[in-house]
Design an enzyme around this catalytic site. Structure first.
Site, mmCIF file in Angstrom:
data_model
loop_
_atom_site.group_PDB
_atom_site.id
_atom_site.type_symbol
_atom_site.label_atom_id
_atom_site.label_comp_id
_atom_site.label_asym_id
_atom_site.label_seq_id
_atom_site.Cartn_x
_atom_site.Cartn_y
_atom_site.Cartn_z
ATOM 1 N N GLU A 107 0.834 -1.203 0.000
ATOM 2 C CA GLU A 107 0.000 0.000 0.000
ATOM 3 C C GLU A 107 0.867 1.250 0.000
ATOM 4 O OE1 GLU A 107 -4.243 0.273 1.724
ATOM 5 O OE2 GLU A 107 -2.978 1.131 3.288
ATOM 6 N N HIS A 127 6.134 -27.201 2.832
ATOM 7 C CA HIS A 127 5.276 -28.256 2.292
ATOM 8 C C HIS A 127 4.171 -27.677 1.406
ATOM 9 C CE1 HIS A 127 7.176 -31.232 4.960
ATOM 10 N NE2 HIS A 127 7.248 -30.215 5.808
ATOM 11 N N LYS A 181 -13.994 1.263 -3.747
ATOM 12 C CA LYS A 181 -14.941 1.500 -2.649
ATOM 13 C C LYS A 181 -16.100 2.379 -3.113
ATOM 14 C CE LYS A 181 -12.051 3.119 0.463
ATOM 15 N NZ LYS A 181 -11.523 3.578 1.769
#
EC number: 5.3.1.9
Length: 502
Positions: A331, A362, A471
């Site tokens: 950001e 893994h 947004k």
């Protein structure tokens, strides 16, 4: 030469065929010379793919871009957030280093708010409340969540703190289903108190608690916070516009941290960060870990062409650190124009990601060992672990060392399927122990490394306009999802809305 970039490209070309084992063989004191100790933190850059000559060119790059002066300007309270016309004073939340009137005023204001915060904690200590629900998102959530999870084993607080960030109602329901509203308090954290996720989750929490008696808020807009949820003003703690969300855990945004780990531990966290601040501000560039870490990131991105960066936390208590750093770094540095509005002339932030060891061995380590991309990484571990399972800790650190070595050095084989090409550079970071002081210093180091990178690239690390458009569009689309008549221009969105409405 273009501010030192051209010289560095020549060094990158010179080192193209050189392996990390070659560098270790050519510089026999490299393991010691490329290591730094800063308080409880140990850093080793010996497996990065540069030599002392290239490293000196990187420091010249920092001098050409006046990184030292940039630190001075930030600590003194100059408006280094140029796009929003704001000072950047998260460092003043934890210490008074510059002595300027702006920084001293910020430090004094922060100390007074902490006193209020501790008084609220004392009141809750005297109540029957056992659980706290912290509602926030992004910088209002990731930092506190990381610290609470990391320091839970040495907590001095008596409260269990639960975090809710996602607007998905399942997240809130999962939390509420396991708690008793009569023994629960809530904290709503939002800088503007206009964040959709926090407002929606806050309304659910308000109704579940039966009102605002045990509801608290943290905001740079305290009047709106108090009005929106009928919270008494004494239960609203302020923050300021000179503190960015992803740099705010040191402020009243750390209210849930102090509740979880205790006021003394919170002060130790601040002290650890303040100690690293003093180091970053005063230590010369060539010895400065924050500068070296930031320059190494620039080297790997711009001169080695690495498009991703991994963080491996070899301590389960730091499992949330990769997600926290992902926000802090991406950001802050995910910008395509410079501070003056002109396009950047080189790549900026790579994709940051990672996980916790040994689990990651893994899952995605196969791709690191035998895939086609070079992935630089930070490996973070602890020297001392206070749990009783010493054999486990030995095994954990053995795996940490083994993975770093194999990723860098590789291994040849007559069987092409068993060749490990190596060549993955890494930095090793070891904490003496996972204490509040060490964690505070570690986070502060990453904050300052990010700032160094932003100065080199000429971008603003303290705005985040890229999050706004999505947004805004979501707010426009919300009525359409509820069946209201709304003009939707995008044909794909329009078609999917029909399906979502059933």
């Amino acid at each position: 030469m273009h501010n030192g970039f051209d010289a560095l490209q020549l060094h990158a070309n010179r080192l193209r065929g050189v392996t990390i084992p070659d560098l270790l063989a050519a510089e026999l004191k490299r393991p010691e010379q490329y290591a730094r100790q800063v308080g409880p933190l140990y850093f080793n850059f010996a497996r990065q793919k540069y030599d002392c000559v290239a490293l000196e060119a990187l420091f010249a790059l920092a001098r050409n871009h006046n990184v030292a002066g940039a630190f001075q300007r930030m600590f003194c309270g100059e408006q280094v957030n140029v796009t929003e016309g704001r000072a950047v004073l998260h460092t003043a939340l934890r210490g008074d280093l510059s002595g300027t009137s702006v920084a001293v005023a910020a430090y004094t204001a922060a100390a007074k708010v902490r006193e209020r915060m501790y008084a609220l904690i004392a009141g809750l200590d005297a109540s029957e409340v056992t659980d706290i629900i912290s509602v926030g998102i992004g910088g209002s959530d990731l930092g506190p969540r990381l610290v609470v999870d990391a320091l839970r084993p040495i907590s001095q607080g008596r409260f269990r703190v639960h975090f809710v960030s996602n607007v998905d109602g399942a997240a809130m329901r999962r939390t509420l289903d396991m708690l008793d509203p009569s023994r629960t308090a809530g904290i709503l954290i939002s800088k503007t108190f206009g964040t959709q996720e926090t407002l929606l989750n806050g309304r659910i929490l308000y109704d579940w608690l039966g009102g605002s008696e045990r509801l608290y808020a943290v905001s740079a807009n305290p009047e709106r916070a108090a009005h929106a949820f009928d919270i008494v003003p004494t239960q609203v703690l302020p923050i300021w516009d000179w503190v960015g969300g992803r740099y705010s855990l040191w402020s009243a945004v750390g209210f849930p941290i102090a509740l979880a780990i205790g006021s003394q531990r919170f002060e130790e966290l601040l002290a650890g960060a303040a100690e690293f601040d003093a180091y970053a501000l005063r230590v010369p560039l060539e010895e400065n870990v924050a500068v070296l870490h930031g320059l190494t990131a620039v080297w790997n991105r711009n001169f080695l062409g690495c498009a991703t960066y991994a963080v491996m936390a070899y301590d389960q208590r730091l499992a949330l650190l990769p997600a926290y750093l992902q926000q802090l770094v991406m950001e802050s540095l995910g910008k395509r124009v410079k501070c003056d509005g002109t396009p950047v002339d080189r790549d900026t932030v790579p994709v940051w990601w990672g996980g916790v060891g040994t689990d990651v061995q893994h899952s995605f380590f196969q791709a690191l060992h035998q895939g086609t991309n070079i992935v630089p990484a930070d490996f973070i571990g602890t020297i001392r672990n206070d749990d009783p399972y010493t054999e486990n800790h030995f095994a954990l650190n053995a795996n940490l060392l083994a993975q770093i070595e194999v990723l860098a050095n590789g291994q040849l084989s007559d069987d092409p399927h068993r060749v490990y090409p190596g060549g993955n550079p890494s930095t090793l970071i070891l904490l003496d122990a996972l204490t509040p002081q060490a964690l505070g210093g570690l986070i502060a180091m990453y904050e300052h490394s990010v700032y160094v990178q932003s100065v080199i690239w000429g971008i603003n690390a303290f705005d985040q306009f890229g999050v706004e458009l999505g947004k805004h569009l979501a707010v426009q689309l919300l009525p359409a999802l509820k069946g209201e008549s709304v003009e939707v221009v995008d044909p794909v969105t329009r078609a999917v809305l029909v399906r979502l409405r059933g």
